[in-house]
Design a protein around this motif. Structure first.
Motif, PDB file in Angstrom:
ATOM      1  N   THR A  13     -85.870 -10.635 -41.543  1.00 47.91           N
ATOM      2  CA  THR A  13     -86.853  -9.787 -42.220  1.00 47.91           C
ATOM      3  C   THR A  13     -87.525  -8.846 -41.234  1.00 47.91           C
ATOM      4  O   THR A  13     -87.699  -7.656 -41.507  1.00 47.91           O
ATOM      5  CB  THR A  13     -87.910 -10.648 -42.934  1.00 47.91           C
ATOM      6  OG1 THR A  13     -87.266 -11.538 -43.842  1.00 47.91           O
ATOM      7  CG2 THR A  13     -88.880  -9.765 -43.702  1.00 47.91           C
ATOM      8  N   LYS A 175     -91.142  -7.060 -57.360  1.00 44.62           N
ATOM      9  CA  LYS A 175     -91.358  -8.505 -57.389  1.00 44.62           C
ATOM     10  C   LYS A 175     -91.460  -9.050 -58.805  1.00 44.62           C
ATOM     11  O   LYS A 175     -91.362 -10.255 -59.013  1.00 44.62           O
ATOM     12  CB  LYS A 175     -92.615  -8.867 -56.604  1.00 44.62           C
ATOM     13  CG  LYS A 175     -92.582  -8.463 -55.139  1.00 44.62           C
ATOM     14  CD  LYS A 175     -91.618  -9.315 -54.336  1.00 44.62           C
ATOM     15  CE  LYS A 175     -92.164 -10.683 -54.051  1.00 44.62           C
ATOM     16  NZ  LYS A 175     -91.279 -11.475 -53.162  1.00 44.62           N
ATOM     17  N   PRO A 179     -84.262 -10.638 -60.590  1.00 40.57           N
ATOM     18  CA  PRO A 179     -83.660 -10.449 -59.262  1.00 40.57           C
ATOM     19  C   PRO A 179     -82.296  -9.780 -59.342  1.00 40.57           C
ATOM     20  O   PRO A 179     -81.456 -10.150 -60.156  1.00 40.57           O
ATOM     21  CB  PRO A 179     -83.554 -11.879 -58.715  1.00 40.57           C
ATOM     22  CG  PRO A 179     -83.599 -12.766 -59.915  1.00 40.57           C
ATOM     23  CD  PRO A 179     -84.441 -12.067 -60.921  1.00 40.57           C
ATOM     24  N   HIS A 181     -79.214  -7.838 -56.602  1.00 38.88           N
ATOM     25  CA  HIS A 181     -78.794  -7.548 -55.240  1.00 38.88           C
ATOM     26  C   HIS A 181     -79.387  -6.191 -54.832  1.00 38.88           C
ATOM     27  O   HIS A 181     -79.419  -5.258 -55.642  1.00 38.88           O
ATOM     28  CB  HIS A 181     -77.259  -7.509 -55.168  1.00 38.88           C
ATOM     29  CG  HIS A 181     -76.724  -7.532 -53.774  1.00 38.88           C
ATOM     30  ND1 HIS A 181     -76.791  -6.436 -52.946  1.00 38.88           N
ATOM     31  CD2 HIS A 181     -76.115  -8.512 -53.063  1.00 38.88           C
ATOM     32  CE1 HIS A 181     -76.234  -6.737 -51.788  1.00 38.88           C
ATOM     33  NE2 HIS A 181     -75.829  -7.999 -51.830  1.00 38.88           N
ATOM     34  N   PRO A 182     -79.892  -6.050 -53.589  1.00 37.26           N
ATOM     35  CA  PRO A 182     -80.487  -4.761 -53.173  1.00 37.26           C
ATOM     36  C   PRO A 182     -79.555  -3.569 -53.355  1.00 37.26           C
ATOM     37  O   PRO A 182     -80.014  -2.465 -53.677  1.00 37.26           O
ATOM     38  CB  PRO A 182     -80.807  -4.987 -51.692  1.00 37.26           C
ATOM     39  CG  PRO A 182     -80.979  -6.460 -51.549  1.00 37.26           C
ATOM     40  CD  PRO A 182     -80.018  -7.075 -52.531  1.00 37.26           C
ATOM     41  N   LEU A 236     -85.890  -3.177 -49.516  1.00 33.03           N
ATOM     42  CA  LEU A 236     -85.973  -4.209 -50.553  1.00 33.03           C
ATOM     43  C   LEU A 236     -85.870  -5.602 -49.951  1.00 33.03           C
ATOM     44  O   LEU A 236     -86.474  -6.553 -50.454  1.00 33.03           O
ATOM     45  CB  LEU A 236     -84.890  -4.000 -51.617  1.00 33.03           C
ATOM     46  CG  LEU A 236     -85.089  -2.823 -52.566  1.00 33.03           C
ATOM     47  CD1 LEU A 236     -84.012  -2.824 -53.642  1.00 33.03           C
ATOM     48  CD2 LEU A 236     -86.477  -2.865 -53.218  1.00 33.03           C
ATOM     49  N   GLN A 237     -85.116  -5.750 -48.880  1.00 31.31           N
ATOM     50  CA  GLN A 237     -85.039  -7.036 -48.203  1.00 31.31           C
ATOM     51  C   GLN A 237     -86.393  -7.394 -47.587  1.00 31.31           C
ATOM     52  O   GLN A 237     -86.808  -8.556 -47.612  1.00 31.31           O
ATOM     53  CB  GLN A 237     -83.954  -7.006 -47.134  1.00 31.31           C
ATOM     54  CG  GLN A 237     -82.537  -6.895 -47.698  1.00 31.31           C
ATOM     55  CD  GLN A 237     -81.479  -6.828 -46.616  1.00 31.31           C
ATOM     56  OE1 GLN A 237     -81.781  -6.787 -45.427  1.00 31.31           O
ATOM     57  NE2 GLN A 237     -80.223  -6.807 -47.025  1.00 31.31           N
ATOM     58  N   GLU A 240     -88.770  -8.460 -50.349  1.00 28.33           N
ATOM     59  CA  GLU A 240     -88.455  -9.817 -50.771  1.00 28.33           C
ATOM     60  C   GLU A 240     -89.000 -10.844 -49.787  1.00 28.33           C
ATOM     61  O   GLU A 240     -89.509 -11.896 -50.184  1.00 28.33           O
ATOM     62  CB  GLU A 240     -86.933  -9.980 -50.901  1.00 28.33           C
ATOM     63  CG  GLU A 240     -86.476 -11.355 -51.382  1.00 28.33           C
ATOM     64  CD  GLU A 240     -86.938 -11.673 -52.792  1.00 28.33           C
ATOM     65  OE1 GLU A 240     -87.125 -12.865 -53.084  1.00 28.33           O
ATOM     66  OE2 GLU A 240     -87.133 -10.736 -53.589  1.00 28.33           O
TER      67      GLU A 240
END
Length: 298
Positions: A13, A175, A179, A181-182, A236-237, A240
């Motif tokens: 991250t 959020k 969900p 995948h980015p 986006l990661q 998350e």
């Protein structure tokens, strides 16, 4: 008793945060080169249209399926806000607002994202996040030589503030969505945004043509590959892993990277303001995004 969730320390991250900040830092320089030859909304539409095609190809290669139902609607809404509305307003504003003031105002994104996340029940208010934003905005103002006394058209000021609000809300919205995948989220989002930007470009009468200059082509390649595909997948990661308000601190790192790259590629002089402002920016990022949170009473 209030328990404050610690900042995740996952190395990937933090690495995504750094990489996203570096890639996004080149965007303003790329847009500057693009705008020298292409009309702003047309250039933005080409950028996100090409980025959407790249991401859709990656989706096909990874065998990722297109979302349906609420997930599809959420991805379209995210893209409309994050890419369509935000960049339409930002491109319009930066025609009349100097880059320094624009960067300073965009550095408000972490604070606006925090306030929106608190209002929508996603996060608790953190005094250190407020302190971090104040430090960071002051540092960005020094580094970019933004003058709060310069004459700014009201519509341009409202446009850049609207871009701040739109991006912050899109970051918080992620959020709450099913969900995805980015790559999928950005592919669908950029497709929706490209349609909006092409429509806006046609509405304002932009000239639709491809670049003639090699520098413009290289700028577009950068904006598509690094500035859009890689930047927003990584962003986006970070959202998350860290949440909306902490992830938004990329907006206060970006000006430093932009100034350095602009000095290298576009002959913009480095000033004492960068030396004075950079420590404030880094302190703000530490207080608001990187400082380990501890359990405490409020």
């Amino acid at each position: 008793m209030l328990t404050v969730t610690p900042v995740p320390r996952a190395p990937h991250t933090a690495a995504a945060f750094v990489a996203c900040s570096l890639f996004a830092g080149g965007n303003a320089v790329g847009v500057r080169f693009s705008n020298r030859e292409l009309d702003p909304l047309w250039g933005a539409a080409v950028r996100f249209g090409a980025s959407a095609l790249v991401l859709l190809a990656i989706m096909a290669g990874m065998r990722l399926s297109l979302p349906r139902g609420r997930a599809l609607g959420g991805a379209v809404l995210f893209g409309t806000l994050n890419f369509g509305v935000t960049f339409a307003l930002a491109y319009y504003a930066l025609v009349r607002i100097h880059a320094g003031l624009g960067q300073t105002l965009l550095a408000l994104v972490p604070l606006v994202a925090l306030l929106l996340a608190v209002a929508q029940g996603q996060e608790r208010f953190r005094a250190m996040a407020l302190a971090g934003t104040v430090c960071a905005v002051a540092g960005v103002a020094l580094a970019s030589r933004a003058s709060l006394e310069e004459s700014v058209p009201v519509l341009s000021l409202l446009a850049v503030l609207g871009a701040v609000l739109s991006f912050a809300q899109a970051t918080v919205l992620v959020k709450r969505l099913p969900p995805l995948h980015p790559v999928t989220m950005n592919a669908v989002g950029m497709t929706a945004a490209a349609a909006l930007l092409f429509a806006g470009s046609a509405l304002v009468g932009d000239t639709w043509r491809l670049p003639d200059r090699a520098a413009t082509w290289w700028a577009l390649v950068y904006l598509v590959v690094a500035g859009s595909v890689l930047t927003f997948v990584l962003f986006l990661q970070v959202v998350e892993g860290w949440g909306a308000s902490r992830a938004a601190y990329v907006f206060v790192i970006i000006p430093v990277v932009t100034i350095v790259l602009s000095a290298w590629l576009d002959d913009e002089p480095l000033t004492l303001g960068l030396l004075l402002g950079a420590p404030l920016i880094l302190l703000g990022v530490y207080l608001g995004a990187l400082r380990p949170a501890r359990q405490r009473d409020t």
